[in-house]
Design a protein around this motif. Structure first.
Motif, PDB file in Angstrom:
ATOM      1  N   VAL A  79      22.630 -32.912  14.143  1.00 20.99           N
ATOM      2  CA  VAL A  79      21.643 -33.263  14.012  1.00 20.99           C
ATOM      3  C   VAL A  79      21.115 -34.129  12.830  1.00 20.99           C
ATOM      4  O   VAL A  79      20.178 -34.764  12.551  1.00 20.99           O
ATOM      5  N   GLY A  80      22.360 -34.627  12.186  1.00 22.51           N
ATOM      6  CA  GLY A  80      22.211 -35.478  11.048  1.00 22.51           C
ATOM      7  C   GLY A  80      23.482 -36.263  10.754  1.00 22.51           C
ATOM      8  O   GLY A  80      24.543 -35.809  11.072  1.00 22.51           O
ATOM      9  N   ASN A  81      23.359 -37.519  10.253  1.00 24.07           N
ATOM     10  CA  ASN A  81      24.523 -38.444  10.092  1.00 24.07           C
ATOM     11  C   ASN A  81      24.339 -39.390   8.694  1.00 24.07           C
ATOM     12  O   ASN A  81      23.173 -39.832   8.755  1.00 24.07           O
ATOM     13  N   VAL A  82      25.381 -39.459   8.131  1.00 26.48           N
ATOM     14  CA  VAL A  82      25.272 -40.692   7.088  1.00 26.48           C
ATOM     15  C   VAL A  82      26.741 -41.254   7.016  1.00 26.48           C
ATOM     16  O   VAL A  82      27.680 -40.362   7.063  1.00 26.48           O
ATOM     17  N   THR A  83      26.799 -42.453   7.144  1.00 19.07           N
ATOM     18  CA  THR A  83      28.096 -43.235   7.364  1.00 19.07           C
ATOM     19  C   THR A  83      28.324 -43.671   6.062  1.00 19.07           C
ATOM     20  O   THR A  83      27.376 -44.378   5.397  1.00 19.07           O
ATOM     21  N   GLY A 108      15.446 -30.926   4.152  1.00 16.91           N
ATOM     22  CA  GLY A 108      16.385 -31.298   2.859  1.00 16.91           C
ATOM     23  C   GLY A 108      17.631 -31.753   3.504  1.00 16.91           C
ATOM     24  O   GLY A 108      18.740 -32.263   2.798  1.00 16.91           O
ATOM     25  N   ILE A 109      17.706 -32.028   4.833  1.00 15.78           N
ATOM     26  CA  ILE A 109      19.188 -32.529   5.499  1.00 15.78           C
ATOM     27  C   ILE A 109      19.564 -33.878   5.069  1.00 15.78           C
ATOM     28  O   ILE A 109      20.785 -33.987   4.474  1.00 15.78           O
ATOM     29  N   ALA A 110      18.591 -34.777   4.991  1.00 11.16           N
ATOM     30  CA  ALA A 110      19.030 -36.243   4.367  1.00 11.16           C
ATOM     31  C   ALA A 110      19.241 -36.176   2.946  1.00 11.16           C
ATOM     32  O   ALA A 110      20.321 -36.784   2.668  1.00 11.16           O
ATOM     33  N   ARG A 111      18.513 -35.578   2.539  1.00 11.87           N
ATOM     34  CA  ARG A 111      18.857 -35.474   0.951  1.00 11.87           C
ATOM     35  C   ARG A 111      20.267 -34.943   0.663  1.00 11.87           C
ATOM     36  O   ARG A 111      21.019 -35.154  -0.240  1.00 11.87           O
ATOM     37  N   ALA A 112      20.590 -33.599   1.343  1.00 14.85           N
ATOM     38  CA  ALA A 112      21.965 -33.284   1.293  1.00 14.85           C
ATOM     39  C   ALA A 112      23.126 -33.867   1.476  1.00 14.85           C
ATOM     40  O   ALA A 112      24.365 -34.198   1.076  1.00 14.85           O
ATOM     41  N   MET A 113      22.808 -34.744   2.686  1.00 12.78           N
ATOM     42  CA  MET A 113      24.021 -35.786   2.966  1.00 12.78           C
ATOM     43  C   MET A 113      24.067 -36.918   2.312  1.00 12.78           C
ATOM     44  O   MET A 113      25.117 -37.431   1.648  1.00 12.78           O
ATOM     45  N   MET A 114      22.730 -37.491   1.451  1.00 12.12           N
ATOM     46  CA  MET A 114      22.982 -38.523   0.734  1.00 12.12           C
ATOM     47  C   MET A 114      23.627 -38.067  -0.741  1.00 12.12           C
ATOM     48  O   MET A 114      24.484 -38.864  -1.123  1.00 12.12           O
TER      49      MET A 114
END
Length: 326
Positions: A79-83, A108-114
């Protein structure tokens, strides 16, 4: 910096991308999140509406750029991705494809991935991270600013089919049209100097302009011919012979034509029209396809000229930078 990670069930949450199983799901997530906001070449990368299978993925080297980074898994799906991408500068990394499924946002998913991406860069000795974000995506920009990223400027992507381009008059009213000549081979260093004076290096994506970008040796021409590439550049000069304006077209079989137009700051507003007129005339003699130009969004002269030539805005991106050494 403290990052709060949402509670998850065992086996779910944040983890590195698994090259063997994740890419098809990542592609589907990117299609859903970005959709028409993807540029034409990215749409070709991600393909059409049919599902992407692991076999298709493995046969497509272009998708290997999706295999570095992190995903967030919840309820048995991604449900989340960062390349996270490397660059040709050893300590400079790029973040791309920051995507979270709409149902799972504001957790907080985007913050955790970043945060995971920044930690990975630090572990590898990196010092700088760059990213692009849609200019009006204020929630994402607020997130990145809270993580220490600063805005460098905004670039607008304009595109049009070559067949629909309208010719541009090389001069307005009684203005004199300056001589426009093909870039002489021995002046490639001057062309590079003009380019970087007109556009800050960090606004070139994904890499800063190479110092030899305008050099066309016999070996380079042979390599271009073998790979279906073509590059042409034209210049204008002031009364002392210094380069004042520069236009170029880079083409490759199966891809959009890419146009760049640079004007020395003290000549701004006087050379854009004749240079764009030259480019549009030349494009009508090249193979049919799409043409794209990325240009600073605050250049009102070019904005009006591109509309006159029948280009359309595809998207405007804010470029941001995080200095990890601070």
């Amino acid at each position: 910096m403290v990052i709060t990670v949402p509670a998850t069930r065992p086996g779910e949450g944040l983890r590195p991308v698994d090259m063997g199983r994740d890419v098809p799901q990542i592609v589907e997530l990117l299609r859903m999140v970005f959709g028409d906001a993807l540029d034409i070449d990215d749409q070709q990368l991600l393909g059409g509406p049919s599902p992407v299978t692991e076999v298709i993925y493995r046969l497509s080297p272009a998708t290997t750029r999706l295999t570095n980074g992190f995903v967030w898994q919840a309820d048995g799906r991604i449900v989340g991705n960062v390349t996270l991408l490397t660059s040709k500068i050893w300590d400079r990394y790029l973040v791309a494809n920051v995507a979270v499924h709409p149902t799972y946002r504001r957790r907080g998913i985007a913050r955790a991935m970043m945060g995971a991406a920044a930690s990975a860069v630090r572990t590898r000795g990196g010092r700088v991270i760059l990213l692009q974000v849609v200019k009006d995506n204020t929630s994402a920009i607020d997130l990145y600013q809270s993580l220490g990223y600063v805005s460098l400027g905004h670039m607008t992507s304009w595109s049009a089919p070559v067949s629909r381009l309208r010719h541009v008059a090389p001069a307005a009213g009684d203005e004199r049209v300056p001589p426009i000549l093909a870039l002489p081979g021995h002046r490639w260093r001057e062309a590079y100097d003009l380019d970087v004076a007109a556009l800050p290096p960090d606004l070139n994506w994904p890499e800063p302009l190479r110092p030899d970008a305008y050099r066309r040796t016999l070996w380079q021409r042979f390599g271009d011919f073998m790979s279906g590439r073509q590059a042409e550049s034209w210049i204008t000069a002031d009364e002392r012979g210094r380069l004042s304006g520069l236009a170029s077209i880079a083409s490759q079989w199966g891809h959009s034509h890419h146009v760049a137009l640079r004007v020395r700051p003290d000549w701004a507003g006087r050379l854009e029209r004749p240079l764009l007129a030259k480019v549009v005339r030349r494009l009508h003699y090249l193979p049919r396809g799409n043409v794209r130009i990325d240009h600073p969004d605050d250049d009102e002269t070019m904005n009006q000229l591109l509309k006159e030539a029948n280009f359309n805005v595809q998207r405007t991106l804010t470029h941001m930078r995080l200095d990890l050494s601070r």
